[in-house]
Design an enzyme around this catalytic site. Structure first.
Site, PDB file in Angstrom:
ATOM      1  N   MET A 117      -2.621  -9.549  -5.667  1.00 35.34           N
ATOM      2  CA  MET A 117      -3.322  -8.765  -5.782  1.00 35.34           C
ATOM      3  C   MET A 117      -3.835  -8.572  -4.149  1.00 35.34           C
ATOM      4  SD  MET A 117      -5.647  -9.920  -9.349  1.00 35.34           S
ATOM      5  CE  MET A 117      -6.355  -9.239  -8.921  1.00 35.34           C
TER       6      MET A 117
ATOM      7  N   ASP B 280      -1.085   3.447 -12.690  1.00 37.03           N
ATOM      8  CA  ASP B 280      -1.509   1.478 -12.397  1.00 37.03           C
ATOM      9  C   ASP B 280      -1.447   0.610 -13.149  1.00 37.03           C
ATOM     10  OD1 ASP B 280      -2.850   0.227  -9.877  1.00 37.03           O
ATOM     11  OD2 ASP B 280      -4.145   0.742  -9.544  1.00 37.03           O
ATOM     12  N   GLU B 281      -1.382  -0.523 -13.040  1.00 37.88           N
ATOM     13  CA  GLU B 281      -1.659  -1.830 -13.713  1.00 37.88           C
ATOM     14  C   GLU B 281      -0.421  -2.290 -15.499  1.00 37.88           C
ATOM     15  OE1 GLU B 281      -4.051  -4.210 -13.027  1.00 37.88           O
ATOM     16  OE2 GLU B 281      -5.438  -2.671 -11.405  1.00 37.88           O
TER      17      GLU B 281
ATOM     18  N   CYS C  11      -2.857 -18.013   5.231  1.00 40.34           N
ATOM     19  CA  CYS C  11      -1.592 -19.070   5.813  1.00 40.34           C
ATOM     20  C   CYS C  11      -0.798 -17.772   6.732  1.00 40.34           C
ATOM     21  CB  CYS C  11      -1.061 -20.440   5.340  1.00 40.34           C
ATOM     22  SG  CYS C  11       0.021 -19.924   4.161  1.00 40.34           S
TER      23      CYS C  11
ATOM     24  N   LYS D 276      -1.631  -1.076  -4.093  1.00 34.88           N
ATOM     25  CA  LYS D 276      -1.031  -0.954  -5.288  1.00 34.88           C
ATOM     26  C   LYS D 276      -2.176   0.367  -5.642  1.00 34.88           C
ATOM     27  CE  LYS D 276      -0.209  -4.650  -8.093  1.00 34.88           C
ATOM     28  NZ  LYS D 276      -1.775  -5.446  -6.662  1.00 34.88           N
ATOM     29  N   SER D 277      -3.244  -0.032  -6.005  1.00 31.81           N
ATOM     30  CA  SER D 277      -4.007   1.205  -6.184  1.00 31.81           C
ATOM     31  C   SER D 277      -3.786   2.283  -5.886  1.00 31.81           C
ATOM     32  CB  SER D 277      -5.521   1.223  -6.785  1.00 31.81           C
ATOM     33  OG  SER D 277      -5.280  -0.203  -7.773  1.00 31.81           O
TER      34      SER D 277
ATOM     35  N   CYS E 246       0.522 -17.747  -1.129  1.00 31.27           N
ATOM     36  CA  CYS E 246       1.615 -17.608  -1.008  1.00 31.27           C
ATOM     37  C   CYS E 246       1.760 -19.285  -1.534  1.00 31.27           C
ATOM     38  CB  CYS E 246       2.150 -18.655   0.029  1.00 31.27           C
ATOM     39  SG  CYS E 246       1.463 -20.233   0.741  1.00 31.27           S
TER      40      CYS E 246
ATOM     41  N   CYS F 184      -0.783 -14.107   2.287  1.00 32.23           N
ATOM     42  CA  CYS F 184      -1.819 -15.611   2.296  1.00 32.23           C
ATOM     43  C   CYS F 184      -2.781 -15.623   3.449  1.00 32.23           C
ATOM     44  CB  CYS F 184      -0.960 -16.658   1.638  1.00 32.23           C
ATOM     45  SG  CYS F 184      -1.891 -18.087   1.589  1.00 32.23           S
TER      46      CYS F 184
ATOM     47  N   GLN G 272       0.922  -3.631 -15.560  1.00 30.53           N
ATOM     48  CA  GLN G 272       1.207  -5.263 -15.654  1.00 30.53           C
ATOM     49  C   GLN G 272       1.651  -5.127 -17.330  1.00 30.53           C
ATOM     50  OE1 GLN G 272      -0.511  -4.654 -13.097  1.00 30.53           O
ATOM     51  NE2 GLN G 272      -2.420  -5.953 -13.977  1.00 30.53           N
TER      52      GLN G 272
HETATM   53 ZN   LIG Z   1      -0.568 -20.024   2.539  1.00 33.63          ZN
END
Ligand SMILES: [Zn+2]
Length: 194
Positions: free
Chosen positions: A11, A84-85, A144, A15-16, A179, A142, A87
């Site tokens: 997310m 799109d979407e 991090c 992508k969109s 992550c 992420c 999945q």
């Molecule tokens: Zn992370």
């Protein structure tokens, strides 16, 4: 040669926006794009595909029981299909897209998530991994700094949820791309991530 493409990402990996930019690029070359998306995702209003950076376009909605190959027969001069979407498509619908590529020679570009909040493949994504000609990852990071691969669902206090239904729509704020290491740590330490 027409191909079935799967471009997946977590997310927030645009992508969109990528789907809409791809549509624009084809149209700039005078080609007709059929933009579609599964009906389960109606968070932007029934027929609009919208990205966070402000791009949007009208898309035809594909219901759970619709046959995409049959729907294509009613469309005129389709040069490329973008969705799109992905999945949220059923296994049969991905097979219909595969048929369109093989027998109509129309390229199909599918954008979507790899896995749900429990790190399990979605039905449509699973089938795409099995039958797509080209698979590419759209990356996002992420907090991090590592690559985000998990779509964590969080509760209103910011804790990562590990139970619940696969599809929970209408509230994008309930998800954070992380992550796997941060995801596992947040669950183990029972630590709020927001
Ligand atoms: Zn992370």
């Amino acid at each position: 040669m027409a191909k079935l493409y799967f471009k997946y990402g977590a997310m927030g990996s645009s992508k969109s926006a990528n789907a809409l930019i791809t549509k624009f690029n084809y149209e700039e070359r005078g080609m007709n794009v059929w933009l579609i998306k599964p009906s389960v995702d109606t968070r932007d209003g029934k027929h609009t595909l919208k990205s966070r950076i402000g791009l949007s376009a009208e898309a035809d909605i594909i219901g759970e029981n619709d046959n995409i190959h049959e729907m294509l027969k009613k469309k005129k001069d389709v040069d490329v299909i973008i969705s799109d979407e992905c999945q949220f498509f059923t296994c049969s619908q991905i097979d219909e897209l595969r048929e369109i590529v093989d027998f109509k020679g129309i390229p199909v570009m599918c954008f979507g998530l790899r896995t749900d909040f429990k790190t399990q493949l979605f039905e449509g994504s699973k089938r795409l991994f099995e039958v797509a000609d080209s698979i590419t990852e759209i990356k996002t990071i992420c907090s991090c700094g590592r690559k985000a691969t998990v779509n964590a669902r969080i509760d209103s206090d910011g804790y990562v949820l590990t139970k619940g239904r696969q599809v929970l729509l209408g509230d994008n704020d309930r998800y954070i791309a992380m992550c796997h290491r941060c995801f596992a740590k947040a669950i183990k330490d029972k630590k709020a991530v927001r």
